[in-house]
Write a protein that holds these residues in place. Sequence first.
Motif, PDB file in Angstrom:
ATOM      1  N   ILE A 125     100.889 123.194 120.036  1.00  0.00           N
ATOM      2  CA  ILE A 125     101.665 122.598 120.050  1.00  0.00           C
ATOM      3  C   ILE A 125     102.671 123.183 119.025  1.00  0.00           C
ATOM      4  CG2 ILE A 125     101.888 120.060 119.513  1.00  0.00           C
ATOM      5  CD1 ILE A 125      98.774 119.138 120.258  1.00  0.00           C
ATOM      6  N   PHE A 126     103.745 122.692 119.240  1.00  0.00           N
ATOM      7  CA  PHE A 126     104.837 123.501 118.578  1.00  0.00           C
ATOM      8  C   PHE A 126     105.432 122.321 118.177  1.00  0.00           C
ATOM      9  CE2 PHE A 126     106.175 125.019 122.073  1.00  0.00           C
ATOM     10  CZ  PHE A 126     107.665 125.356 121.505  1.00  0.00           C
ATOM     11  N   ALA A 127     106.549 121.654 117.171  1.00  0.00           N
ATOM     12  CA  ALA A 127     107.545 120.665 116.856  1.00  0.00           C
ATOM     13  C   ALA A 127     108.782 121.595 115.901  1.00  0.00           C
ATOM     14  CB  ALA A 127     107.546 119.530 116.321  1.00  0.00           C
ATOM     15  N   ASP A 128     110.351 121.317 116.008  1.00  0.00           N
ATOM     16  CA  ASP A 128     111.260 121.655 115.341  1.00  0.00           C
ATOM     17  C   ASP A 128     110.953 120.737 114.418  1.00  0.00           C
ATOM     18  OD1 ASP A 128     113.500 122.342 114.209  1.00  0.00           O
ATOM     19  OD2 ASP A 128     113.989 122.395 115.625  1.00  0.00           O
ATOM     20  N   VAL A 129     110.687 121.756 112.667  1.00  0.00           N
ATOM     21  CA  VAL A 129     110.716 120.549 111.801  1.00  0.00           C
ATOM     22  C   VAL A 129     111.875 120.932 110.473  1.00  0.00           C
ATOM     23  CG1 VAL A 129     108.064 120.141 111.896  1.00  0.00           C
ATOM     24  CG2 VAL A 129     108.483 122.263 110.682  1.00  0.00           C
ATOM     25  N   THR A 130     112.655 121.298 111.118  1.00  0.00           N
ATOM     26  CA  THR A 130     113.934 122.163 110.652  1.00  0.00           C
ATOM     27  C   THR A 130     114.626 121.623 109.926  1.00  0.00           C
ATOM     28  OG1 THR A 130     114.422 123.664 111.626  1.00  0.00           O
ATOM     29  CG2 THR A 130     115.914 123.150 110.341  1.00  0.00           C
ATOM     30  N   ALA A 131     114.730 120.255 109.605  1.00  0.00           N
ATOM     31  CA  ALA A 131     114.878 119.243 108.972  1.00  0.00           C
ATOM     32  C   ALA A 131     113.989 118.570 108.328  1.00  0.00           C
ATOM     33  CB  ALA A 131     115.580 117.500 110.106  1.00  0.00           C
ATOM     34  N   ARG A 132     112.997 118.527 108.816  1.00  0.00           N
ATOM     35  CA  ARG A 132     111.739 118.148 107.365  1.00  0.00           C
ATOM     36  C   ARG A 132     111.575 119.597 106.335  1.00  0.00           C
ATOM     37  NH1 ARG A 132     105.952 118.413 108.936  1.00  0.00           N
ATOM     38  NH2 ARG A 132     106.090 120.399 107.724  1.00  0.00           N
ATOM     39  N   VAL A 133     111.999 120.221 106.889  1.00  0.00           N
ATOM     40  CA  VAL A 133     111.635 121.350 105.459  1.00  0.00           C
ATOM     41  C   VAL A 133     113.154 121.925 104.775  1.00  0.00           C
ATOM     42  CG1 VAL A 133     111.362 124.475 105.421  1.00  0.00           C
ATOM     43  CG2 VAL A 133     110.182 123.228 107.557  1.00  0.00           C
ATOM     44  N   ARG A 134     113.969 121.543 105.231  1.00  0.00           N
ATOM     45  CA  ARG A 134     115.214 121.419 104.991  1.00  0.00           C
ATOM     46  C   ARG A 134     115.665 120.348 103.578  1.00  0.00           C
ATOM     47  NH1 ARG A 134     117.568 126.434 105.153  1.00  0.00           N
ATOM     48  NH2 ARG A 134     118.250 126.736 107.842  1.00  0.00           N
ATOM     49  N   GLN A 150     116.306 119.752  93.851  1.00  0.00           N
ATOM     50  CA  GLN A 150     116.419 118.471  93.303  1.00  0.00           C
ATOM     51  C   GLN A 150     115.990 118.318  92.107  1.00  0.00           C
ATOM     52  OE1 GLN A 150     119.074 116.631  93.366  1.00  0.00           O
ATOM     53  NE2 GLN A 150     120.669 117.070  94.778  1.00  0.00           N
ATOM     54  N   ALA A 151     114.395 118.710  92.104  1.00  0.00           N
ATOM     55  CA  ALA A 151     113.032 118.334  91.302  1.00  0.00           C
ATOM     56  C   ALA A 151     113.217 120.076  90.183  1.00  0.00           C
ATOM     57  CB  ALA A 151     111.900 118.663  91.546  1.00  0.00           C
ATOM     58  N   LYS A 152     114.053 121.270  90.910  1.00  0.00           N
ATOM     59  CA  LYS A 152     113.842 122.409  89.838  1.00  0.00           C
ATOM     60  C   LYS A 152     115.360 122.289  89.003  1.00  0.00           C
ATOM     61  CE  LYS A 152     115.059 127.034  89.607  1.00  0.00           C
ATOM     62  NZ  LYS A 152     114.462 128.181  90.631  1.00  0.00           N
ATOM     63  N   LEU A 153     116.296 121.213  89.334  1.00  0.00           N
ATOM     64  CA  LEU A 153     117.643 120.921  88.594  1.00  0.00           C
ATOM     65  C   LEU A 153     116.952 120.037  87.613  1.00  0.00           C
ATOM     66  CD1 LEU A 153     120.940 121.305  88.300  1.00  0.00           C
ATOM     67  CD2 LEU A 153     121.040 119.623  90.173  1.00  0.00           C
TER      68      LEU A 153
END
Length: 464
Positions: free
Chosen positions: A143-152, A160-163
């Motif tokens: 099973i696989f899913a596009d998680v680009t949005a989540r990773v982005r 933001q945390a680093k900043l």
Amino acid sequence: MSGAMREGETDALDSPEALRERIRELEAELDRVRHSDHDHRLLLASLPQKAFLKDRASRFVRVNEAFAAEVGASPDELIGKTDFDLYSEDLASKYQADDERVMQSRRTVTLIEHHGVGGFIRYVEVTKAPVLDGETVVGLIGIFADVTARVRAEEERSRQAKLLAEQAKELEERNQELTRAYAELKDAEALLVHTEKMATTGQIVAGLAHEINNPVAFVITNLAAMVRDVDDLVGYTAACDELAQSSGATPEQSRQLRDRFSADEAATEIRGLVDSARGGMQRISRLISTLRDYSRVDSRDNLTMFDLKAGIDSTLVMLRPMRKNDVDLTCELKDCPLIECNGGQINQVLMNLISNAIQAVGTHGEVRVRLDADETGALVEIADNGPGIDPKIHDMIFDPFFTTKGVGEGTGLGLAIARRIVEQHDGRLDFETEIGKGTTFSLRLPLRQRHFPDAPEELDEHEN
């Protein structure tokens, strides 16, 4: 399959009844397989993610519509194909290696892969699990899913945390700078207040010294005249004796006359009193001169050539009333070249250090003042055999407003201002201490200031 023909069963199928029974078993097995296949189809079709089912050889057995659309084919067209039919050789090899690892380990694996498509990085979360028939691995399901949005989004949160962390660090550094600046401002304020106070006190003392000096000088001059007059009076008395003798008076009569008026004793006593008064007035005059020199107010930029040895002597004269009868003060003052400094401020440092030492030993103790110099600078050491300084407060000794004295006995500014003055003169003020044995403060001053040109080697004594 449980209905497969086994060796040794052919004889049992000779009868029609046995053959019919065997056919019923095969039909039941086929029906079970059909139902199982139907279940697999329903399972894969119901998943929103892209899903597939592979056999032990990593061939596609079932895929759902989402997976088929991903690779641009229909589900039926993909049956029996492998990853090498759909992807590049490198990618297909990786996928099949992952399949084999899952089936060999019999463990579910989840990982995130990224692929570049037209310059765009795409992230895919893949989960693969082995399919078991009893204890036998017969394939795997993926099973696989596009998680680009989540990773982005996670990358953005991380960025933001680093900043925020960098901004927090920068804010902390700026806060520390502000804290240091505030502390320096407080030090400067304390120094300014004390300097202003010293300037006012110096003006008052200088005025008093001037006012006292005039009548003292007048009295000294009159005492000198009195001595001269007494001498004249004694001479006159002697002349009277001679005149009396020449007129017929006997020496005994002259002596009786002098004894009657105690002339000889009076002349001797007057001379002694005048000498004593003159000595006292000269001592007062020297004290006033010392007070005037000590209270002199100099600008920081108005550096002069200063006699450090004379400054120590003046300070000791000023502190004489502080010394108790049983406080032993010894000095070892070697010759020292004139140093370029603000004499009034250095006198203030010496006053603070020596008075602290005298206070530290109380009514019984010893204070030692030593002066040494070489071609680079001068060293003044003020040592006492008092109780020493607690190690817990070593770092606070030079802090403004810190004091170990009782209420009303000290402001806590003395050592802070002393160190600031010494540092402004490119010098150093340090201390060594041992509980129960005493403390030694070391004052080091250069002969010349770095930012000033070399001053003349010799200056008139009255310019110090």
